[in-house]
Every structure is written in structure tokens, then in C-alpha cells.
Enzyme design. Structure first.
Site, PDB file in Angstrom:
ATOM      1  N   LYS A   1      -8.152  10.534  -1.999  1.00  0.00           N
ATOM      2  CA  LYS A   1      -6.961  11.042  -1.295  1.00  0.00           C
ATOM      3  C   LYS A   1      -7.170  10.833   0.201  1.00  0.00           C
ATOM      4  O   LYS A   1      -7.464  11.772   0.957  1.00  0.00           O
ATOM      5  CB  LYS A   1      -6.712  12.505  -1.671  1.00  0.00           C
ATOM      6  CG  LYS A   1      -5.269  12.944  -1.450  1.00  0.00           C
ATOM      7  CD  LYS A   1      -4.954  14.203  -2.238  1.00  0.00           C
ATOM      8  CE  LYS A   1      -3.615  14.834  -1.860  1.00  0.00           C
ATOM      9  NZ  LYS A   1      -2.439  14.024  -2.112  1.00  0.00           N
TER      10      LYS A   1
ATOM     11  N   LEU B   1      -3.977   8.197  -7.885  1.00  0.00           N
ATOM     12  CA  LEU B   1      -4.535   9.485  -7.489  1.00  0.00           C
ATOM     13  C   LEU B   1      -4.537  10.395  -8.723  1.00  0.00           C
ATOM     14  O   LEU B   1      -3.499  10.515  -9.388  1.00  0.00           O
ATOM     15  CB  LEU B   1      -3.683  10.115  -6.383  1.00  0.00           C
ATOM     16  CG  LEU B   1      -4.320  11.394  -5.850  1.00  0.00           C
ATOM     17  CD1 LEU B   1      -5.440  11.050  -4.873  1.00  0.00           C
ATOM     18  CD2 LEU B   1      -3.306  12.305  -5.198  1.00  0.00           C
TER      19      LEU B   1
ATOM     20  N   GLU C   1       2.053   4.606 -10.650  1.00  0.00           N
ATOM     21  CA  GLU C   1       2.371   5.906 -10.069  1.00  0.00           C
ATOM     22  C   GLU C   1       3.446   5.722  -9.023  1.00  0.00           C
ATOM     23  O   GLU C   1       3.894   4.596  -8.764  1.00  0.00           O
ATOM     24  CB  GLU C   1       1.130   6.605  -9.486  1.00  0.00           C
ATOM     25  CG  GLU C   1       0.531   5.980  -8.249  1.00  0.00           C
ATOM     26  CD  GLU C   1      -0.613   6.813  -7.637  1.00  0.00           C
ATOM     27  OE1 GLU C   1      -0.720   8.019  -7.906  1.00  0.00           O
ATOM     28  OE2 GLU C   1      -1.390   6.221  -6.858  1.00  0.00           O
TER      29      GLU C   1
ATOM     30  N   TYR D   1      -7.681  14.171   2.594  1.00  0.00           N
ATOM     31  CA  TYR D   1      -6.850  15.376   2.696  1.00  0.00           C
ATOM     32  C   TYR D   1      -6.590  15.960   1.318  1.00  0.00           C
ATOM     33  O   TYR D   1      -6.900  15.348   0.296  1.00  0.00           O
ATOM     34  CB  TYR D   1      -5.547  15.073   3.430  1.00  0.00           C
ATOM     35  CG  TYR D   1      -4.504  14.302   2.641  1.00  0.00           C
ATOM     36  CD1 TYR D   1      -4.654  12.950   2.364  1.00  0.00           C
ATOM     37  CD2 TYR D   1      -3.355  14.935   2.166  1.00  0.00           C
ATOM     38  CE1 TYR D   1      -3.689  12.244   1.656  1.00  0.00           C
ATOM     39  CE2 TYR D   1      -2.379  14.236   1.457  1.00  0.00           C
ATOM     40  CZ  TYR D   1      -2.557  12.896   1.200  1.00  0.00           C
ATOM     41  OH  TYR D   1      -1.610  12.200   0.493  1.00  0.00           O
TER      42      TYR D   1
END
Ligand code: PDD
Length: 278
Positions: free
Chosen positions: A143, A199, A175, A32
């Protein structure tokens, strides 16, 4: 969000349907993107599509769509004046049989919708965060829609009265559950380098570009849990919330417990940059 895009058609949301045999539903087999649009203009579209293509290649589902093809799909979903985002999801599609191996013939399911970006109070006031062991998989640069790891971590943070979980892998803070991490340590803005562990956020790229352009001392480097706990500022960054100062980490104030001066400067730079594009 009344009208959505599904496999070449624009439909009312209630009429957009996919099969229960879709591999996205059965396996979470898809990827996505979340692409902001300010005043009707898609923000850093090329970068988002590049990352999408990297994700699609990462799951062996390459697609032949150009940036203009995607733009043509997204524009009818936007509603001019507002701050919105496009959610795009691509799965490996319907297959008549549930089988872990890829189907012989693949017809991806392509779905896009538009939602308003709601103001997030934490961006101004700061948030609480907790550190947690990163229990996700080893391909976090993709992702993927398979977000159970992220969801469980975020929910644990919420259950503890925090807005974000900061994930720790091999002693390094890497993260957030749905955001990239920045910390000001000894006056230098740090963010972990791009590896398969995180990411590669588009907001992260913009922050680094702005730091470079405006002479804010910065470095892509590992941030140990120890360094994070000693940081004078901590931020988490993402497309829909922008740059969010963390004012309390693991129950202890970060700096003086208020959003710090480097955050103020960077937030202003980002707002000005967004304005300059619209
Ligand atoms: N998430 N890291 C993770 C794990 C994320 O889920 C996100 C964003 C980011 C920041 O990436 P970007 O700056 O490109 O938004 C980093 C989106 C917003 C989401 O899942 O809704």
C-alpha cells in the site's frame, strides 16, 4: 480533523509540517493505511496493522509498533459518534541529501489524521465503470503512497463520467483503481486471488468471510475480461465506500442495470456485521 498526529505529537493541522527533503515528498517513498472507525471503534484494526507491517517490510522499513501502540496513537484522533477513518502515512523520513539509495540513518515520518466517512450515493444507486489497462507497477500488494498510476486511471474514468476504473492485466480484470473487484458469474461470487497484482483489501476479506458464513457460493478465481462483461453483478469494494454495485460497464448495463440480489444480501450482511461490533 483539527488535531493530527505527527512524530509523537498531537498538533493542530495547520501546525503539522514536514521538511521538503522528506523522502515521502521527494520520492513517494512511503506506505499508508486507511482504517475505518464506526461509532468510535476501529474496524478490523489487527488486519490493517498486519497489512501495514507487510507494506513496511515490502519497502524495507520495518517498525516495532504493536497493535496497541497504534491504537493508542489513533484513539485521541477519533470523535466518538461518527463514522470516520484514520489515514496513516509512514515515509522513510527526512534525509539531508536527495539520493535514490536509502539514507544511512532513517527516522521515519509518521503522520495520522482522522476524517469523516461521507455517504457515497453510488453505494445505493450503483456506479458506472470502465475497464482500462493496468499501467501500474508490479508491487501492487504494497500500500504505497506512490499512487500516480492509480490516480491517472481514476481520473480517466471520472473524465468519462464513470466513478471507477476496473483494471485489466493480461486479459484478466483484477481490481479497481482504489477498490477490489467482485463479480457474480454463473451464480457464483468471484474475486481475483491475492497476488502481487492487487492490494489485499480488508473489505475483500470481510466479504469472503461473510459469504462463507452465510452460504453464498463464492470462489477466489481469475475473472477474464470476457467473463466480467457477461457477469450478472459487478461490485467494487473498499473501506471508505464499502460495497459498491457497478450497474454499467463500458457503456453497457450490468444485469438489468440495477444493484443485484447478491449485492443486496451482502450489503445487508456487512451492515449487520458492522453494527454487531459497535
Ligand atoms: N484504497 N485496491 C486498491 C488499489 C485500493 O486503493 C483499495 C483501498 C482497495 C481496498 O482495500 P480496503 O478494503 O482495505 O480499503 C483495493 C483506500 C481506501 C484509499 O486508497 O483511500
Amino acid at each position: 480533523m483539527d488535531i493530527v498526529y505527527l512524530n509523537g505529537e498531537y498538533l493542530p493541522l495547520a501546525e503539522a509540517k514536514v521538511s521538503v527533503l522528506d523522502r515521502g515528498f521527494l520520492f513517494g517513498d512511503g506506505v499508508y493505511e486507511v482504517i475505518p472507525a464506526y461509532a468510535g471503534r476501529l474496524f478490523r484494526l489487527e488486519d490493517h496493522i498486519q497489512r501495514l507491517n507487510n507494506s513496511l517490510n515490502g519497502i524495507r522499513l520495518p517498525l516495532n509498533y504493536t497493535v496497541s501502540d497504534w491504537e493508542a496513537i489513533f484513539l485521541p484522533l477519533l470523535d466518538g459518534g461518527k463514522d470516520q477513518y484514520i489515514y496513516l502515512q509512514i515515509t522513510r523520513g527526512y534525509s539531508p541529501k536527495r539520493d535514490h539509495g536509502f539514507p544511512q540513518q532513517t527516522r521515519p515520518t509518521i503522520f495520522a489524521m482522522c476524517s469523516d466517512i461521507l455517504p457515497f450515493a453510488g453505494r445505493i444507486n450503483g456506479i458506472r465503470a470502465i475497464t482500462m489497462d493496468d499501467t501500474r507497477w508490479q508491487l501492487c500488494h504494497i500500500k504505497a503512497i506512490t499512487l500516480l498510476g492509480n490516480i491517472l486511471l481514476r481520473q480517466e474514468a471520472l473524465d468519462q463520467g464513470c466513478a471507477e476504473a476496473i483494471l485489466v492485466k493480461n486479459g484478466q480484470a483484477i481490481e479497481g483503481a482504489a477498490s477490489n473487484l467482485f463479480a457474480v458469474v454463473d451464480g457464483i461470487l468471484l474475486t481475483p486471488p491475492k497476488t502481487n497484482d492487487i492490494l489485499p483489501g480488508i473489505t475483500r476479506d470481510v466479504i469472503l468471510e461473510l459469504a462463507k458464513k452465510h452460504g453464498i457460493a463464492h470462489r477466489e478465481d481469475l475473472i477474464s475480461l470476457e467473463a466480467l462483461h457477461a457477469a450478472s453483478e459487478i461490485w467494487v469494494a473498499s473501506s471508505t465506500r464499502e460495497i459498491v454495485p457497478v450497474v454499467e460497464l463500458d457503456g453497457v448495463s450490468v444485469g438489468d442495470g440495477q444493484p443485484g440480489p447478491v449485492w443486496h444480501a451482502m450489503d445487508q450482511l456487512l451492515q449487520a456485521y458492522k453494527k454487531s461490533l459497535s
